[in-house]
Write a protein that holds these residues in place. Structure first.
Motif, mmCIF file in Angstrom:
data_model
loop_
_atom_site.group_PDB
_atom_site.id
_atom_site.type_symbol
_atom_site.label_atom_id
_atom_site.label_comp_id
_atom_site.label_asym_id
_atom_site.label_seq_id
_atom_site.Cartn_x
_atom_site.Cartn_y
_atom_site.Cartn_z
ATOM 1 N N ALA A 176 0.732 -1.045 0.228
ATOM 2 C CA ALA A 176 -0.031 0.040 -0.094
ATOM 3 C C ALA A 176 0.953 1.270 -0.035
ATOM 4 O O ALA A 176 0.383 2.223 -0.848
ATOM 5 C CB ALA A 176 -0.773 0.114 1.260
ATOM 6 N N ALA A 177 1.899 1.333 0.731
ATOM 7 C CA ALA A 177 2.878 2.320 0.870
ATOM 8 C C ALA A 177 3.479 2.639 -0.532
ATOM 9 O O ALA A 177 3.550 3.767 -0.874
ATOM 10 C CB ALA A 177 3.860 1.988 1.873
ATOM 11 N N ARG A 178 3.946 1.452 -1.162
ATOM 12 C CA ARG A 178 4.357 1.642 -2.313
ATOM 13 C C ARG A 178 3.565 2.145 -3.568
ATOM 14 O O ARG A 178 3.790 2.794 -4.407
ATOM 15 C CB ARG A 178 4.917 0.034 -2.907
ATOM 16 N N LEU A 179 2.345 2.021 -3.464
ATOM 17 C CA LEU A 179 1.240 2.113 -4.403
ATOM 18 C C LEU A 179 1.150 3.847 -4.040
ATOM 19 O O LEU A 179 0.735 4.678 -5.058
ATOM 20 C CB LEU A 179 -0.023 1.521 -4.273
ATOM 21 N N PHE A 180 1.165 4.297 -3.020
ATOM 22 C CA PHE A 180 0.856 5.860 -2.479
ATOM 23 C C PHE A 180 2.090 6.412 -2.846
ATOM 24 O O PHE A 180 2.132 7.902 -3.296
ATOM 25 C CB PHE A 180 0.608 5.976 -1.207
ATOM 26 N N SER A 181 3.353 5.937 -2.993
ATOM 27 C CA SER A 181 4.730 6.560 -2.672
ATOM 28 C C SER A 181 4.759 7.710 -4.185
ATOM 29 O O SER A 181 5.206 8.993 -4.084
ATOM 30 C CB SER A 181 5.796 5.604 -3.151
ATOM 31 N N PRO A 182 4.328 7.283 -5.630
ATOM 32 C CA PRO A 182 4.171 8.079 -6.601
ATOM 33 C C PRO A 182 3.374 9.336 -6.520
ATOM 34 O O PRO A 182 4.073 10.596 -6.977
ATOM 35 C CB PRO A 182 4.321 7.162 -7.702
ATOM 36 N N TYR A 183 2.620 9.343 -5.993
ATOM 37 C CA TYR A 183 1.635 10.487 -5.619
ATOM 38 C C TYR A 183 2.074 11.436 -4.635
ATOM 39 O O TYR A 183 2.026 12.622 -4.916
ATOM 40 C CB TYR A 183 -0.021 9.879 -5.293
ATOM 41 N N ALA A 184 2.787 10.857 -3.582
ATOM 42 C CA ALA A 184 3.395 11.667 -2.595
ATOM 43 C C ALA A 184 4.532 12.392 -3.153
ATOM 44 O O ALA A 184 4.844 13.248 -2.942
ATOM 45 C CB ALA A 184 3.570 10.731 -1.418
ATOM 46 N N GLU A 185 5.361 11.615 -4.006
ATOM 47 C CA GLU A 185 6.641 12.271 -4.393
ATOM 48 C C GLU A 185 6.117 13.437 -5.444
ATOM 49 O O GLU A 185 6.853 14.566 -5.379
ATOM 50 C CB GLU A 185 7.644 11.062 -5.358
ATOM 51 N N ARG A 186 5.193 13.074 -6.057
ATOM 52 C CA ARG A 186 4.724 14.213 -7.130
ATOM 53 C C ARG A 186 4.542 15.521 -6.489
ATOM 54 O O ARG A 186 4.728 16.647 -6.746
ATOM 55 C CB ARG A 186 3.552 14.014 -7.903
ATOM 56 N N GLN A 187 3.742 15.356 -5.421
ATOM 57 C CA GLN A 187 3.333 16.365 -4.251
ATOM 58 C C GLN A 187 4.493 17.124 -3.741
ATOM 59 O O GLN A 187 4.716 18.282 -3.733
ATOM 60 C CB GLN A 187 2.321 16.103 -3.441
ATOM 61 N N VAL A 188 5.496 16.263 -3.296
ATOM 62 C CA VAL A 188 6.823 16.929 -2.783
ATOM 63 C C VAL A 188 7.632 17.643 -3.816
ATOM 64 O O VAL A 188 8.050 18.870 -3.425
ATOM 65 C CB VAL A 188 7.621 15.787 -2.219
ATOM 66 N N TRP A 189 7.545 17.235 -5.073
ATOM 67 C CA TRP A 189 8.351 17.967 -5.848
ATOM 68 C C TRP A 189 7.572 19.423 -6.316
ATOM 69 O O TRP A 189 8.300 20.432 -6.645
ATOM 70 C CB TRP A 189 8.445 17.221 -7.368
ATOM 71 N N LYS A 190 6.404 19.106 -6.485
ATOM 72 C CA LYS A 190 5.657 20.483 -6.620
ATOM 73 C C LYS A 190 5.811 21.474 -5.282
ATOM 74 O O LYS A 190 6.177 22.565 -5.854
ATOM 75 C CB LYS A 190 4.267 20.217 -6.646
ATOM 76 N N ARG A 191 5.763 21.146 -4.197
ATOM 77 C CA ARG A 191 6.140 21.883 -3.049
ATOM 78 C C ARG A 191 7.419 22.380 -2.998
ATOM 79 O O ARG A 191 7.785 23.655 -2.821
ATOM 80 C CB ARG A 191 5.794 21.046 -1.709
ATOM 81 N N ILE A 192 8.588 21.930 -3.490
ATOM 82 C CA ILE A 192 9.653 22.102 -3.548
ATOM 83 C C ILE A 192 10.106 23.134 -4.468
ATOM 84 O O ILE A 192 10.737 24.206 -4.132
ATOM 85 C CB ILE A 192 10.800 20.904 -3.610
#
Length: 404
Positions: A176-192
């Motif tokens: 489940a964490a791996r499934l969520f990971s790419p969506y979280a990383e996309r948000q992190v890069w946008k925030r950065i």
């Protein structure tokens, strides 16, 4: 291997009882991401689906490190269907007791998942002790498999189910964490990206860049009150003081100036050595008079802050930090100027030049703040008439004003 994790836990096949829930979660994530949903909106739905259809977790925590001069990272904690958002200050976080005695540090150091059953003493990790007191029986924290592994990024799951997690539960939660990971990383890069733009070019300018104004020579003509400030005797200070002390002094000076400018709605565009260029734009909501009044209020506030800083440091006479501020109002070109692959988002025009020449004149007139006649006319405040003066490279003489 780490505490509580079987040797093959992350390579074994997904159990049949977890497969439908995980497949449904993957499809939901795909559909939910069709819209620009922020992480605060996506995360609760993820947690609810994990808890209701995969493993009965009661608390899910995501921690994501960002790239911001003041903020270390953001955290979302979902528990009993409630959501809490937190931000951590960057200063001192890596040396704090909270981090040094946390499961997060274990994951950061090992880049591996950490599992701890909560049916025994866990006083070495205060967070787990707190979860144990709240009825948790088991805990898993796993690093998210981002492409960029240089920063903290994790998901943790706590459960109250009797007996804690079995081996299949651990595999399901990791999946489940791996499934969520790419969506979280996309948000992190946008925030950065947004944080870096805000930090280096300012909020208004960063918004224009994000909206696509990146072509060289692409400028808008805007009206603004213009602020040009410069420190006195900076060369002498640089010659006689250690560079670290000079940097500390500049940071303090710039910091006080930024507080004063931003409090009045201005935006710093550029630090030029020891000088500062800022604007107070005229907008549909802020007319010419209000923009000039805001710039003058910021200048007066900065003068007070500078005096307080000098007094606090015991700096008097020639050792005191002094400066000049030139204030003008007019039309300026605001946009991209530079080389093909190295652009500067800035302002140019005769109005900027006049603000600069006013700042130069502060040295001759021994005044901290000087204003042009157009600025005086717009701001609507009684000012001291200092007479007609020549501005370098500007034709004619110009009536100059100061603060009483």
């Amino acid at each position: 291997m780490q505490d509580g994790l079987p040797p093959d836990w992350d390579t074994r096949p997904i159990a049949d009882r977890h497969r439908p829930g995980l497949e449904a979660l993957a499809l939901w994530l795909v559909e939910a991401s069709r819209q620009p949903v922020p992480l605060k909106g996506l995360f609760p739905g993820f947690c609810e689906r994990v808890a209701q259809t995969i493993v009965p977790v009661w608390r899910v925590h995501i921690g994501l490190e960002v790239l911001h001069p003041e903020i270390s990272g953001t955290m979302l904690v979902w528990s009993d269907e409630a959501i809490e958002f937190r931000e951590r200050e960057r200063q001192g976080i890596m040396q704090s007791t909270g981090y040094l005695t946390s499961p997060t540090k274990i994951v950061d150091d090992t880049e591996r998942a950490y599992r701890r059953r909560l049916d025994a003493d866990v006083s070495d990790l205060p967070l787990l002790q707190e979860l144990q007191q709240q009825g948790s029986t088991d805990y898993l924290i796993t690093p998210l498999p981002f492409l960029d592994t240089s920063r903290t990024r994790f998901l943790s799951f706590a459960t109250r189910q009797a007996g804690g997690y079995d081996d299949d539960d651990l595999k399901a939660l990791d999946t489940a964490a791996r499934l969520f990971s790419p969506y979280a990383e996309r948000q992190v890069w946008k925030r950065i990206a947004l944080d870096l733009l805000d930090t280096y070019v300012g909020a208004r300018t960063s918004q224009r860049i994000v909206e696509g104004q990146v072509e060289r020579g692409q400028v808008d003509w805007i009206e603004a009150a213009i602020w040009l400030a410069d420190m006195r005797a900076f060369t002498r200070r640089s010659e006689v003081h250690a560079i670290r002390d000079v940097v500390d002094m500049l940071n303090s000076w710039f910091g006080d100036m930024a507080v004063a400018i931003e409090a009045e709605g201005g935006e710093i565009l550029k630090f030029i050595g020891d000088a500062v260029l800022a604007i107070f734009p005229v907008t549909p909501e802020i007319d010419r008079g209000a923009a000039c009044a805001a710039a003058l209020a910021a200048a007066e506030a900065f003068c007070a802050r500078a005096d307080a800083a000098n007094a606090e440091r015991g700096l008097v006479g020639p050792d005191a930090v002094d400066f000049g501020v030139g204030l003008h109002v007019g039309e300026i070109a605001y946009g991209n100027i530079g080389a093909a692959r190295r652009l500067d988002f800035t302002v140019i025009g005769p109005a900027v030049n006049r603000a600069s020449r006013l700042e130069e004149l502060t040295k001759t007139l021994h005044r901290r703040v000087l204003m042009s006649e157009p600025f005086r006319d717009a701001c609507g405040r009684p000012l001291v008439d200092l007479g007609e003066h020549v501005l370098r490279d500007v034709e004619g003489t110009h009536r100059i004003f100061g603060v009483g």
